[in-house]
Design a protein around this motif. Structure first.
Motif: not given
Length: 372
Positions: A90-99
């Motif tokens: 649910l977090n934009d920064c974490e989604l960046t790491a996932l991507s």
């Protein structure tokens, strides 16, 4: 804490990472498992061991902050321990790491991870890239320029009486300021060494857009968790905002946004759900102003009106047919967010524990949210 359970020989464990204050989502995913007759549980991951959502979950694990060099390795160790079926951030920064490759490492472990891939995530995380990417695929979006690109900014100022400035990589309306075009012209004309700063960010980290006059809407685009055609679109008209998140909204017919949703899903490769902010101008044209490839702050208004995206995502993960009415909801249903509190079970050292004994608190939260 409950023991592992199995469905079709596979444990249906859901991880909601960076859940923060979103107690309602944890509750709704737990309800989705129960109501579908699926054995399973919901764990929360967060760097804050006192994150309210942790108290509503079946279990909790603390992670280092995203900026820590230990974050990725600790996340992988946690996933190896818990062996989830579905991982939602649910977090934009974490989604960046996932991507950037982390989602691939999770999928190699058999975990379903709905998120945008690298190029698409960069296109929505960077407001300048987003404007260019959406223009390329034919999706209307405000003309966008870097504040540091004075030539492009002056050209934009010739087309609009007022502008919006916001952080290029912002989240939750961070850095958002409104100025008249004349105010910005005067600001740009002052000496860069003496002029007051706008929002504290360097000029190349702020973007300028026309201040579109109209009505603000939010939509959720929902696709299968592994990607595919749009399965549902949920829409609401925003009535008020608080701290960059929708505070009150009314549900509306989503059919006018169906074509736009299909273009975005196909152009970006949306997996699971994406929250999209739109401005509907006075002359009727819709313009995309922001995209969050995750559950956004507007989804609860559709849920309390009758939609059930957690149910769809659970069914999609397991390859089951969802309930046919999961993406239907009452039109004209007004919702407003409110304050709430949830209690924690605590270990002797005072650290927060999961909520295997917090059924009452979790149920109370669900009732409170749904009856607001």
């Amino acid at each position: 804490m409950r023991e592992e359970k199995e469905v079709f020989g596979v444990m249906m464990r859901i991880i909601i990472s960076s859940a923060g204050r979103r107690v309602y989502l944890v509750t709704w995913f737990r309800q989705a498992l129960v109501e579908a007759g699926i054995e399973g549980d919901v764990y929360v991951l967060d760097h804050d061991r006192r994150a309210p959502a942790a108290a509503a979950a079946d279990g909790f694990r603390q992670l280092p902050p995203y900026t820590s060099g230990e974050y990725a390795d600790q996340l992988l160790r946690t996933v190896d321990e818990l062996r989830p079926t579905l991982f939602i951030s649910l977090n934009d920064c974490e989604l960046t790491a996932l991507s950037q490759g982390l989602s691939t490492r999770l999928r190699e472990r058999g975990v379903v991870v709905p998120c945008l891939e690298g190029a698409s995530h960069r296109a929505v995380a960077d407001k300048l890239r987003m404007s260019r990417a959406l223009t390329r695929i034919g999706v209307p979006t405000p003309r966008t320029a870097l504040l540091s690109d004075t030539e492009a900014v002056h050209a934009l100022l010739e087309t609009t009486p007022a502008v919006i400035l916001k952080d290029r990589w912002g989240s939750g309306s961070s850095g958002l300021l409104r100025r008249t075009s004349e105010q910005l012209r005067r600001w740009l004309a002052t000496d860069s060494a003496t002029r007051s700063d706008l929002g504290g960010s360097p000029d190349d980290e702020l973007v300028v857009q026309p201040d579109v006059v109209g009505t603000e809407y939010g939509i959720d685009i929902v696709t299968p968790v592994r990607g595919g055609p749009v399965a549902g679109v949920l829409a609401r008209r925003k009535l008020s905002m608080r701290n960059g998140e929708t505070a009150a909204a009314v549900s509306v017919d989503s059919s006018p946004f169906a074509g736009l949703a299909a273009m975005l899903a196909d152009g970006l490769g949306i997996q699971g759900t994406a929250d999209v902010d739109l401005m509907l101008a006075d002359h009727g044209a819709a313009s995309v102003v922001d995209i969050n490839p995750r559950f956004g702050g507007g989804y609860p208004f559709s849920h309390v009106a009758g939609a059930d995206v957690p149910h769809f995502l659970v069914a999609s993960t397991l390859g089951l047919d969802p309930h046919p009415r999961w993406n239907t909801y009452r039109l004209g249903h007004l919702g407003a967010k409110h304050e709430g509190i949830i209690g924690f079970e605590s270990s002797p050292d005072g650290s927060a524990m999961g909520a295997s004994h917090q059924e009452g608190a979790a149920s109370w939260t669900a009732r409170a949210v749904q009856t607001t």
